[in-house]
Scaffold this motif. Structure first.
Motif, PDB file in Angstrom:
ATOM      1  N   ASP A 351       0.793  -1.247   0.000  1.00  8.37           N
ATOM      2  CA  ASP A 351       0.000   0.000   0.000  1.00  8.37           C
ATOM      3  C   ASP A 351       0.821   1.290   0.000  1.00  8.37           C
ATOM      4  OD1 ASP A 351      -2.287  -1.597   0.079  1.00  8.37           O
ATOM      5  OD2 ASP A 351      -2.286  -1.622   2.279  1.00  8.37           O
ATOM      6  N   HIS A 353       3.751   3.196  -2.110  1.00 12.27           N
ATOM      7  CA  HIS A 353       4.618   3.146  -3.283  1.00 12.27           C
ATOM      8  C   HIS A 353       6.046   3.547  -2.894  1.00 12.27           C
ATOM      9  CE1 HIS A 353       6.211   4.255  -7.246  1.00 12.27           C
ATOM     10  NE2 HIS A 353       5.263   3.475  -7.739  1.00 12.27           N
ATOM     11  N   HIS A 355       8.227   5.507  -4.125  1.00  9.96           N
ATOM     12  CA  HIS A 355       8.545   6.949  -4.176  1.00  9.96           C
ATOM     13  C   HIS A 355       7.999   7.676  -2.965  1.00  9.96           C
ATOM     14  CE1 HIS A 355       8.746   6.648  -8.787  1.00  9.96           C
ATOM     15  NE2 HIS A 355       9.646   5.932  -8.175  1.00  9.96           N
ATOM     16  N   ASP A 356       6.807   7.263  -2.537  1.00  5.47           N
ATOM     17  CA  ASP A 356       6.247   7.877  -1.337  1.00  5.47           C
ATOM     18  C   ASP A 356       7.090   7.482  -0.121  1.00  5.47           C
ATOM     19  OD1 ASP A 356       4.022   9.077  -2.710  1.00  5.47           O
ATOM     20  OD2 ASP A 356       3.176   7.069  -2.883  1.00  5.47           O
ATOM     21  N   THR A 359      10.215   9.636   0.010  1.00  7.54           N
ATOM     22  CA  THR A 359       9.931  10.987   0.504  1.00  7.54           C
ATOM     23  C   THR A 359       9.729  10.977   2.022  1.00  7.54           C
ATOM     24  OG1 THR A 359       8.946  11.705  -1.571  1.00  7.54           O
ATOM     25  CG2 THR A 359       8.299  12.922   0.384  1.00  7.54           C
ATOM     26  N   ILE A 360       8.955  10.021   2.494  1.00  7.36           N
ATOM     27  CA  ILE A 360       8.670   9.959   3.941  1.00  7.36           C
ATOM     28  C   ILE A 360       9.952   9.636   4.720  1.00  7.36           C
ATOM     29  CG2 ILE A 360       7.357   8.755   5.730  1.00  7.36           C
ATOM     30  CD1 ILE A 360       5.200   8.258   3.486  1.00  7.36           C
ATOM     31  N   GLY A 371      12.819   3.306  -7.214  1.00  4.88           N
ATOM     32  CA  GLY A 371      12.741   3.364  -8.670  1.00  4.88           C
ATOM     33  C   GLY A 371      13.085   2.037  -9.294  1.00  4.88           C
ATOM     34  N   HIS A 372      13.529   2.101 -10.558  1.00  8.19           N
ATOM     35  CA  HIS A 372      13.816   0.843 -11.255  1.00  8.19           C
ATOM     36  C   HIS A 372      15.302   0.481 -11.183  1.00  8.19           C
ATOM     37  CE1 HIS A 372      15.287   3.363 -14.456  1.00  8.19           C
ATOM     38  NE2 HIS A 372      14.103   3.811 -14.757  1.00  8.19           N
ATOM     39  N   ASN A 385       7.164  -1.793 -11.280  1.00  8.48           N
ATOM     40  CA  ASN A 385       7.881  -0.713 -11.949  1.00  8.48           C
ATOM     41  C   ASN A 385       9.016  -0.184 -11.093  1.00  8.48           C
ATOM     42  OD1 ASN A 385       6.377  -0.762 -14.222  1.00  8.48           O
ATOM     43  ND2 ASN A 385       5.109   1.001 -13.712  1.00  8.48           N
ATOM     44  N   MET A 414       1.202   6.404   8.546  1.00 12.88           N
ATOM     45  CA  MET A 414       0.657   7.521   7.778  1.00 12.88           C
ATOM     46  C   MET A 414      -0.331   7.034   6.717  1.00 12.88           C
ATOM     47  SD  MET A 414       2.918  10.439   6.018  1.00 12.88           S
ATOM     48  CE  MET A 414       2.681  11.740   7.192  1.00 12.88           C
ATOM     49  N   PHE A 415       0.052   5.958   6.032  1.00 12.17           N
ATOM     50  CA  PHE A 415      -0.805   5.474   4.952  1.00 12.17           C
ATOM     51  C   PHE A 415      -1.970   4.633   5.458  1.00 12.17           C
ATOM     52  CE2 PHE A 415       0.533   6.289   0.520  1.00 12.17           C
ATOM     53  CZ  PHE A 415       1.471   7.265   0.814  1.00 12.17           C
ATOM     54  N   ALA A 416      -1.879   4.155   6.708  1.00  8.71           N
ATOM     55  CA  ALA A 416      -2.966   3.345   7.247  1.00  8.71           C
ATOM     56  C   ALA A 416      -4.113   4.219   7.719  1.00  8.71           C
ATOM     57  CB  ALA A 416      -2.463   2.492   8.404  1.00  8.71           C
ATOM     58  N   HIS A 417      -3.838   5.525   7.885  1.00 13.06           N
ATOM     59  CA  HIS A 417      -4.854   6.458   8.352  1.00 13.06           C
ATOM     60  C   HIS A 417      -6.063   6.412   7.418  1.00 13.06           C
ATOM     61  CE1 HIS A 417      -6.746  10.151   9.662  1.00 13.06           C
ATOM     62  NE2 HIS A 417      -6.750  10.557   8.421  1.00 13.06           N
TER      63      HIS A 417
ATOM     64  N   LEU B   4       5.051  16.852   5.751  1.00 12.54           N
ATOM     65  CA  LEU B   4       4.770  15.490   5.303  1.00 12.54           C
ATOM     66  C   LEU B   4       3.279  15.166   5.432  1.00 12.54           C
ATOM     67  CD1 LEU B   4       6.612  13.350   4.183  1.00 12.54           C
ATOM     68  CD2 LEU B   4       6.910  12.436   6.470  1.00 12.54           C
ATOM     69  N   TYR B   8       0.727  14.309   2.389  1.00 16.64           N
ATOM     70  CA  TYR B   8      -0.082  13.083   2.362  1.00 16.64           C
ATOM     71  C   TYR B   8      -1.373  13.282   3.157  1.00 16.64           C
ATOM     72  CZ  TYR B   8       3.949  10.880   0.243  1.00 16.64           C
ATOM     73  OH  TYR B   8       4.973  10.551  -0.612  1.00 16.64           O
ATOM     74  N   LEU B  13      -4.560  10.689   0.091  1.00 15.62           N
ATOM     75  CA  LEU B  13      -4.512   9.256   0.423  1.00 15.62           C
ATOM     76  C   LEU B  13      -5.789   8.549  -0.033  1.00 15.62           C
ATOM     77  CD1 LEU B  13      -2.850   9.251   3.961  1.00 15.62           C
ATOM     78  CD2 LEU B  13      -1.803   8.793   1.741  1.00 15.62           C
ATOM     79  N   ARG B  17      -5.991   5.529  -2.736  1.00 17.17           N
ATOM     80  CA  ARG B  17      -6.552   4.215  -2.429  1.00 17.17           C
ATOM     81  C   ARG B  17      -7.740   3.891  -3.321  1.00 17.17           C
ATOM     82  NH1 ARG B  17      -7.228   4.942   2.924  1.00 17.17           N
ATOM     83  NH2 ARG B  17      -5.003   4.678   3.230  1.00 17.17           N
ATOM     84  N   CYS B  39      11.753   7.292 -12.874  1.00 14.53           N
ATOM     85  CA  CYS B  39      11.268   6.383 -11.835  1.00 14.53           C
ATOM     86  C   CYS B  39      10.452   5.239 -12.393  1.00 14.53           C
ATOM     87  CB  CYS B  39      10.449   7.156 -10.814  1.00 14.53           C
ATOM     88  SG  CYS B  39       9.033   7.983 -11.525  1.00 14.53           S
ATOM     89  N   CYS B  64       3.111   6.464  -7.858  1.00 10.97           N
ATOM     90  CA  CYS B  64       3.080   6.741  -6.429  1.00 10.97           C
ATOM     91  C   CYS B  64       1.750   7.390  -6.054  1.00 10.97           C
ATOM     92  CB  CYS B  64       4.236   7.653  -6.075  1.00 10.97           C
ATOM     93  SG  CYS B  64       4.186   9.211  -6.975  1.00 10.97           S
ATOM     94  N   ARG B 126       9.085  15.916  -6.270  1.00 13.22           N
ATOM     95  CA  ARG B 126       7.792  15.296  -6.532  1.00 13.22           C
ATOM     96  C   ARG B 126       6.929  16.077  -7.516  1.00 13.22           C
ATOM     97  NH1 ARG B 126       7.058  11.259  -2.850  1.00 13.22           N
ATOM     98  NH2 ARG B 126       5.728  10.454  -4.492  1.00 13.22           N
TER      99      ARG B 126
END
Lengths: 420, 153
Positions: A351, A353, A355-356, A359-360, A371-372, A385, A414-417, B4, B8, B13, B17, B39, B64, B126
């Motif tokens: 869940d 990516h 790139h995210d 950044t985090i 990246g690749h 990718n 953060m992403f689970a929020h 941050l 996000y 988000l 999703r 990327c 992303c 970004r």
């Protein structure tokens, strides 16, 4: 996310092999966790001093002037070649040709040897693990010559499938170009086994991509039984813009020059020219002497640390990181176990990516690559990718692993929020 | 809110999703593929024009959270707009993510929901993620077989 894990994990107690104080950038940023050494390493003060020292005390054009300063520059350049060639286990030190790095080294071999030795219908064998630098030069050589490019596939843990590789080798195979260590997932190639296979099945030359091998493993060129070994200086504590390719003298004698100009000639007539001897024949133009001197200083620094200790340090970090990362829900690691892997951990987190993630993690002072990794053929086979990649080196320690794991946990949170 | 958390924030988000208008578009009048070679991100945009007006935009691809949310919010923002209006909105969006919205006198109202991308300007790496879908939409509109080519002015 699981709410049952309440115990704070024990910090990883692993000291760096090389003191951070030796690296001005790391010393100036104590809270930085630099986990992108597979892209480029940080530089010790000794390397910066060597480069400054060359420019402040020995700067002149090597091989040119009949005056003492030029002779000093020539000696500094020549001595650097000896130091670096010996570090990589080549006794015949003039068989080390300096280039800008692995990419230029591969292009050199593809042009200087490949163009005169690969004919229509011949075969070139590479693997699905290769960095673009050891992929595209051969792909383009095959296209230009009407040769067939054969790609050895991988096992499920991203090692070269040796059975498949063996099945690709024929009497028409002219070149086998293979990585010593994968930049993207860290897999270490069993070079001796590959060499035995190639020699038994084909007349091919063997070109080894040492960009990720030379910085992390002890290398003995003369014992490897290969034809060419390419490497980059900036990944082994040296400056950017210098690297090289070592070849056996027999192979070099089969090569035609690929760049023309000063230094590489013996005599220039109006309508033809003759060539200088090894290594100069393949080093057209003013050489990058200052960076060669810098790279020699990097090599001496690594010799002091001892390459066996460098490898042991990375295995310890890998094992610690592997244990901690395995405990994270939704984290998938690519690549083989630590014993068959260099100091690289390539992974994805459900869940989030890459790139995210980068950044985090950056906001937590943790530098990783996303990246690749210049390995798109590999990414296709992984069905993605991009991946996130953390890589270690001599200055990495347990706190880097802790910071990585902590920042990944924060990213997950953060992403689970759940938005309203 | 930290940089941050602002980058996000929940709208982004949520669109990451559950991207809106995600999928293929039957009866598309123009399509284009956008790639970020650095990327490996990839987006395909399909657009349906009714005269000079965008009646529908759909997208597929990998990327992303920023690029996916940007594509998703874009598909909603451009619906019902003429091509000139889409171009003008892209200019405003680009000013926003490159941190030039204030000097260009672009109001929050003019950007609507796209304003959630304002903090991208504090993460210069970004900007490409946020603008990939828009560049690709512009190409899809130019590829529109039935339409008049978009002016480069």
């Amino acid at each position: 996310m699981s709410t049952t894990t309440t115990l704070a994990p024990q910090p990883v107690s692993l000291a760096p092999l090389a003191p951070r104080a030796d690296f001005p950038l790391l010393a100036a940023q104590p809270s930085l966790h630099y986990l992108d050494s597979a892209a480029t390493s940080q530089k010790p003060q000794a390397v910066l001093d060597a480069i400054t020292g060359f420019y402040s005390t020995a700067n002149a054009n090597p091989h040119r002037g009949a005056y003492e300063l030029s002779a000093k520059a020539t000696d500094a350049y020549h001595d650097s070649r000896i130091t670096i060639a010996r570090f990589l286990g080549a006794a015949d030190t003039d068989t080390l040709v300096f280039t800008r790095g692995t990419t230029e080294s591969m292009n050199l071999v593809a042009n200087a040897w490949g163009r005169t030795h690969v004919q229509e219908g011949d075969e070139i064998v590479i693997t699905a693990l290769e960095h673009h630098a050891n992929f595209v030069p051969w792909q383009q050589l095959a296209l230009a010559k009407g040769a067939h490019l054969r790609i050895a596939e991988l096992t499920s843990d991203q090692r070269i499938d040796l059975d498949h590789l063996e099945s690709l080798l024929t009497s028409r195979t002219r070149i086998v170009a293979i990585t010593q260590v994968s930049n993207a997932v860290g897999s270490i190639t069993p070079v001796a086994e590959v060499v035995r296979m190639v020699r038994a099945k084909s007349p091919a030359i063997i070109v080894l991509d040492g960009a990720q091998g030379a910085p992390h493993l002890p290398v003995e060129f003369d014992a490897l039984g290969i034809d060419f070994y390419a490497f980059s200086g900036h990944k082994l504590l040296g400056p950017m813009g210098i690297g090289g390719v070592i070849g056996t003298r027999a192979r070099w004698l089969e090569c035609e020059p690929w760049q023309f100009g000063g230094d590489m000639i013996e005599w220039v007539n109006d309508h033809d020219s003759t060539w200088n001897t090894l290594p100069h024949k393949f080093e057209a133009g003013t050489p990058n002497a200052a960076d060669a001197v810098g790279l020699a200083a990097a090599v001496r620094y690594l010799q002091q640390l001892d390459m066996t200790a460098v490898r042991e340090h990375e295995v310890a970090l890998l094992e610690a990181a592997h244990a901690r990362l395995s405990a994270l829900e939704g984290l998938h690691m690519y690549g083989p176990p630590a014993s068959q892997r260099s100091g690289v951990i390539s992974f994805s987190l459900a869940d989030v990516h890459p790139h995210d993630l980068a950044t985090i993690l950056d906001q937590h002072g943790v530098c990783i690559r996303a990246g690749h990794h210049c390995a798109q053929p590999l990414m296709r086979r992984l069905g993605t990718n991009s991946t996130a990649r953390a890589s270690f080196y001599v200055y990495s320690d347990g706190s880097d692993v802790d910071a990585l794991v902590h920042a990944l946990t924060e990213a997950q949170r953060m992403f689970a929020h759940t938005p309203a | 809110m930290s940089d941050l958390q602002e980058l996000y924030q929940s709208v982004i988000l949520d669109h990451n999703r559950k991207p809106r208008n995600f999928g293929t578009l039957d009866g598309a009048t123009g399509t284009a593929e956008g790639k970020n070679p650095l990327c490996g991100d990839q987006v395909e945009i399909a657009v349906q024009l009714d005269g000079d007006t965008v009646s529908r935009v759909m997208f597929t691809g990998h990327g992303c959270a920023i690029s996916k949310a940007s594509a998703s919010l874009m598909t909603a923002a451009v619906q019902g707009k003429t091509r000139a209006e889409v171009d003008a909105l892209f200019d405003k969006f680009h000013a926003l993510v490159t941190g030039r919205a204030d000097e260009a006198d672009i109001t929050r109202e003019a950007l609507g929901q796209l304003v959630v991308f304002s903090s991208v300007s504090r993460f210069p790496i970004r900007v490409k993620c946020a603008s990939l879908a828009w560049h690709t939409l512009r190409a899809a509109l130019e590829n529109d077989a039935a339409g008049v080519p978009v002016s480069t002015e």
